[in-house]
Write a protein that holds these residues in place. Structure first.
Motif, mmCIF file in Angstrom:
data_model
loop_
_atom_site.group_PDB
_atom_site.id
_atom_site.type_symbol
_atom_site.label_atom_id
_atom_site.label_comp_id
_atom_site.label_asym_id
_atom_site.label_seq_id
_atom_site.Cartn_x
_atom_site.Cartn_y
_atom_site.Cartn_z
ATOM 1 N N GLU A 42 -6.255 1.952 -9.102
ATOM 2 C CA GLU A 42 -6.451 2.367 -10.491
ATOM 3 C C GLU A 42 -6.459 3.877 -10.568
ATOM 4 O OE1 GLU A 42 -11.298 2.248 -10.631
ATOM 5 O OE2 GLU A 42 -10.226 0.406 -11.077
ATOM 6 N N GLY A 43 -6.345 4.405 -11.781
ATOM 7 C CA GLY A 43 -6.528 5.826 -12.025
ATOM 8 C C GLY A 43 -5.305 6.685 -11.870
ATOM 9 N N ASP A 44 -5.488 7.945 -12.268
ATOM 10 C CA ASP A 44 -4.425 8.936 -12.192
ATOM 11 C C ASP A 44 -4.434 9.702 -10.878
ATOM 12 O OD1 ASP A 44 -3.561 8.334 -14.770
ATOM 13 O OD2 ASP A 44 -5.009 9.724 -15.665
ATOM 14 N N GLU A 45 -5.597 9.670 -10.186
ATOM 15 C CA GLU A 45 -5.709 10.370 -8.907
ATOM 16 C C GLU A 45 -6.782 9.701 -8.052
ATOM 17 O OE1 GLU A 45 -6.614 14.388 -10.164
ATOM 18 O OE2 GLU A 45 -8.768 13.988 -10.134
ATOM 19 N N PRO A 59 -2.546 12.978 -6.716
ATOM 20 C CA PRO A 59 -2.062 12.173 -7.849
ATOM 21 C C PRO A 59 -1.581 10.782 -7.402
ATOM 22 C CG PRO A 59 -0.982 14.327 -7.787
ATOM 23 C CD PRO A 59 -1.759 14.187 -6.515
ATOM 24 N N ASP A 61 0.953 7.814 -8.129
ATOM 25 C CA ASP A 61 2.255 7.631 -8.766
ATOM 26 C C ASP A 61 2.396 6.257 -9.409
ATOM 27 O OD1 ASP A 61 3.405 10.187 -7.885
ATOM 28 O OD2 ASP A 61 3.295 9.288 -5.878
ATOM 29 N N LYS A 62 1.826 5.238 -8.755
ATOM 30 C CA LYS A 62 1.965 3.855 -9.237
ATOM 31 C C LYS A 62 0.677 3.101 -8.929
ATOM 32 C CE LYS A 62 6.733 3.693 -9.554
ATOM 33 N NZ LYS A 62 7.594 3.059 -10.478
#
Length: 186
Positions: A42-45, A59, A61-62
């Motif tokens: 989960e999450g952006d980073e 970061p 990516d998927k």
């Protein structure tokens, strides 16, 4: 043409990955020409662990639910104590790793990440290495543990610790260039 042009690699990790064990393969595989995605739950980073304290964020990516083994040529599993322990209870992660193995794609794990190979059954009857503290886990799961910097067994690439990252990355590149490998399913 770079060594891995046209190849795609998933690095699967979550919070608590050992910083260098994600960042070094990420950089080396991209330098070799591969399209590399950091894949997480989960999450952006996700935040790394750098030796004795929290490290930098990387970061994402998927997300794990957005990828499949069909999309990639190899999967790389960074270690650290926290990261693989969190991932090994996530069935989606284990299913993805098994899919790479069943499709005869490269599976690479360093340090504590062979815990994921224990959970998936991939270590059974395979030559592997890992961080020394999980040797008993690997052996109890049927793995043939070796105290070596890097061990390769039919497309399974394992390494002991961050001190072996150069050899680990070189073997991943070599194995991807060789292509699929004959093996039994996990």
């Amino acid at each position: 043409m770079a060594q891995l042009d046209g190849k795609s690699i998933a690095i699967v990790a979550t919070h608590g990955f050992e910083q260098s064990e994600l960042e070094v393969p990420l950089a080396r595989l991209r330098e070799a020409g591969a399209n590399v995605h950091v894949v997480s739950l989960e999450g952006d980073e996700i935040k790394g662990w750098d030796k004795k304290d929290w490290g930098n964020a990387v970061p994402v990516d998927k997300l794990i639910g957005e990828v499949s083994a069909e999309d990639y040529d190899a999967i790389v599993l960074p270690g650290g104590q926290i990261n693989p322990d969190l991932l090994r209870v996530e069935q989606k992660v284990l299913d993805l790793i098994k899919a790479f193995w069943t499709q005869k794609k490269i599976v690479a794990a360093i340090c504590h990440a062979p815990w994921l190979l224990v959970e998936t059954g991939i270590v059974r009857d395979r030559k592997v290495t890992s961080y020394k503290s999980i040797k008993t886990d690997v052996v109890n799961a049927g793995g043939k543990w070796e105290d070596s910097a890097v061990v390769v067994d039919q497309g399974l690439v394992t390494s002991r610790n961050p001190g072996d990252l150069d050899a680990f990355c070189a073997k991943i590149i070599e194995e991807i260039r060789e292509g699929s490998h004959e093996r039994r399913a996990a």
